[in-house]
Design a protein around this motif. Structure first.
Motif, PDB file in Angstrom:
ATOM      1  N   GLY A 279       0.268  -1.187  -0.336  1.00  0.00           N
ATOM      2  CA  GLY A 279       0.082   0.376   0.202  1.00  0.00           C
ATOM      3  C   GLY A 279       0.876   1.215  -0.207  1.00  0.00           C
ATOM      4  O   GLY A 279       1.794   0.718  -0.216  1.00  0.00           O
ATOM      5  N   ASP A 280       0.071   2.760  -0.362  1.00  0.00           N
ATOM      6  CA  ASP A 280       0.933   3.714   0.589  1.00  0.00           C
ATOM      7  C   ASP A 280       0.851   4.213   1.697  1.00  0.00           C
ATOM      8  O   ASP A 280      -0.675   4.694   2.055  1.00  0.00           O
ATOM      9  CB  ASP A 280       0.242   4.980  -1.249  1.00  0.00           C
ATOM     10  N   GLN A 291      -2.776   3.609   2.898  1.00  0.00           N
ATOM     11  CA  GLN A 291      -3.656   3.438   1.860  1.00  0.00           C
ATOM     12  C   GLN A 291      -3.837   2.429   0.725  1.00  0.00           C
ATOM     13  O   GLN A 291      -1.952   2.512   0.119  1.00  0.00           O
ATOM     14  CB  GLN A 291      -3.901   4.924   0.808  1.00  0.00           C
ATOM     15  N   CYS A 292      -4.316   0.952   1.213  1.00  0.00           N
ATOM     16  CA  CYS A 292      -3.995  -0.785   0.026  1.00  0.00           C
ATOM     17  C   CYS A 292      -4.275  -0.394  -1.655  1.00  0.00           C
ATOM     18  O   CYS A 292      -5.063   0.165  -1.583  1.00  0.00           O
ATOM     19  CB  CYS A 292      -4.534  -1.294   1.172  1.00  0.00           C
ATOM     20  N   ARG A 293      -3.465  -1.229  -1.720  1.00  0.00           N
ATOM     21  CA  ARG A 293      -3.835  -1.241  -3.321  1.00  0.00           C
ATOM     22  C   ARG A 293      -4.847  -2.636  -3.750  1.00  0.00           C
ATOM     23  O   ARG A 293      -4.953  -3.423  -2.013  1.00  0.00           O
ATOM     24  CB  ARG A 293      -2.609  -1.914  -4.204  1.00  0.00           C
ATOM     25  N   TYR A 296      -4.921  -6.374  -1.779  1.00  0.00           N
ATOM     26  CA  TYR A 296      -4.588  -6.163   0.369  1.00  0.00           C
ATOM     27  C   TYR A 296      -5.951  -5.448   0.721  1.00  0.00           C
ATOM     28  O   TYR A 296      -6.886  -4.947   0.477  1.00  0.00           O
ATOM     29  CB  TYR A 296      -3.382  -5.234   0.211  1.00  0.00           C
ATOM     30  N   CYS A 305      -0.921  -3.422   5.336  1.00  0.00           N
ATOM     31  CA  CYS A 305      -1.911  -3.820   4.601  1.00  0.00           C
ATOM     32  C   CYS A 305      -1.698  -5.169   4.550  1.00  0.00           C
ATOM     33  O   CYS A 305      -0.677  -5.830   4.456  1.00  0.00           O
ATOM     34  CB  CYS A 305      -1.856  -3.294   2.740  1.00  0.00           C
TER      35      CYS A 305
END
Length: 306
Positions: A279-280, A291-293, A296, A305
């Motif tokens: 994630g970011d 902020q998960c991709r 995730y 994540c």
């Protein structure tokens, strides 16, 4: 292998230190020690490097190779001649000096300044001090102006003033530069040493300029109520907790903040250590969120994540 158990032949490790084989490809890849080793670089900022890691410790701390943590430096036992003439007390990331009667604690708390009135001599000839000035002066007032010798008491043999441009002279005579700027004083002159400034005690509207050669003995008057700095100065230790100490204070920062200078706790950028695998990372005051991709899922605290 087998019964009874037989040792397998020793196998060399396929990767050098700081690398592990990739499960799928078998190629050696870097280990992120900051993520892989719990509690590493505690009290500091862990930065992963190729094949290793770096631990950035805050001011007043040093990295302990054995425990892999940032330890507070005890300045009182490591710096020779610290708090000369006074008693040194160690604090987290710093220290302060408790000074005896006749000594003034410098505004930053890191030095004892001798303000005892003594006898100043303006000439030195063949190793003998002469021409004693009539008024009592402190060693700083005498030696940093035009004095050549100084004695703390009438019966005491006078000592030579330090020679200009030596470390001893700078140590004695740069005290004036350490004192806080006073907007109500005219521009500084090299022959003018301002009187000690006690934090929180404000000078009269038209302070008298003190010339060392004709200054009265310095007797700084400490206000009786200035025992708790945390009560007196409410702005200390933003984003943290102010803890009073004898004649000073120290700051304990809230979680997610670190000490910057003496009285400010600044936000730690947790995103520097890349905590959001999958994630970011977005830094927030005192914390961060991931902020998960796609593929995730975020945890309840939004700090991971999965």
């Amino acid at each position: 292998w087998g019964h009874p158990c037989e040792m397998c032949p020793a196998q060399p490790h396929p990767c050098r230190r700081g690398f592990i084989p990739n499960i799928r490809t078998g190629a050696c890849q870097d280990v992120d020690e900051c993520q892989a080793i719990p509690g590493i670089c505690q009290g500091g900022n862990c930065i992963n490097t190729v094949g290793s890691f770096e631990c950035k410790c805050p001011a007043g701390h040093k990295f302990n190779e054995v425990t892999q943590k940032c330890d507070d430096i005890d300045e009182c036992s490591t710096i020779p001649g610290i708090c000369e003439g006074g008693e040194c007390s160690n604090t987290v990331s710093s220290y302060f000096c408790k000074c005896p009667p006749g000594f003034y604690t410098a505004p930053d708390g890191l030095k004892c300044i001798d303000v005892r009135p003594g006898f100043c001599f303006s000439t030195l000839s063949n190793g003998r001090c002469g021409n004693q000035l009539p008024q009592p002066l402190s060693k700083m007032q005498c030696c940093c102006d035009s004095g050549r010798c100084w004695a703390p008491a009438p019966a005491t043999p006078p000592e030579m003033c330090p020679i200009r441009s030596t470390d001893e002279y700078r140590k004695l005579c740069t005290v004036a530069a350490m004192l806080p700027a006073r907007p109500d004083l005219p521009p500084a002159r090299p022959d003018v040493i301002p009187p000690p400034v006690i934090p929180g005690v404000y000078p009269p509207p038209h302070p008298e300029i003190i010339y060392p050669s004709r200054a009265p003995p310095l007797h700084p008057i400490l206000p009786v109520n200035l025992t708790d700095y945390c009560q007196a100065f409410r702005h200390l230790c933003r984003n943290g907790r102010c803890i009073p100490t004898p004649g000073s204070y120290r700051c304990e920062c809230n979680k997610g903040f670190q000490l910057h200078g003496a009285e400010d706790c600044i936000d730690i950028d947790e995103c520097e250590r890349n905590p959001c695998i999958g994630g970011d990372c977005v830094n927030t005051q005192g914390s961060y969120i991931c902020q998960c991709r796609v593929g995730y899922q975020s945890t309840a605290t939004r700090t991971e994540c999965r």
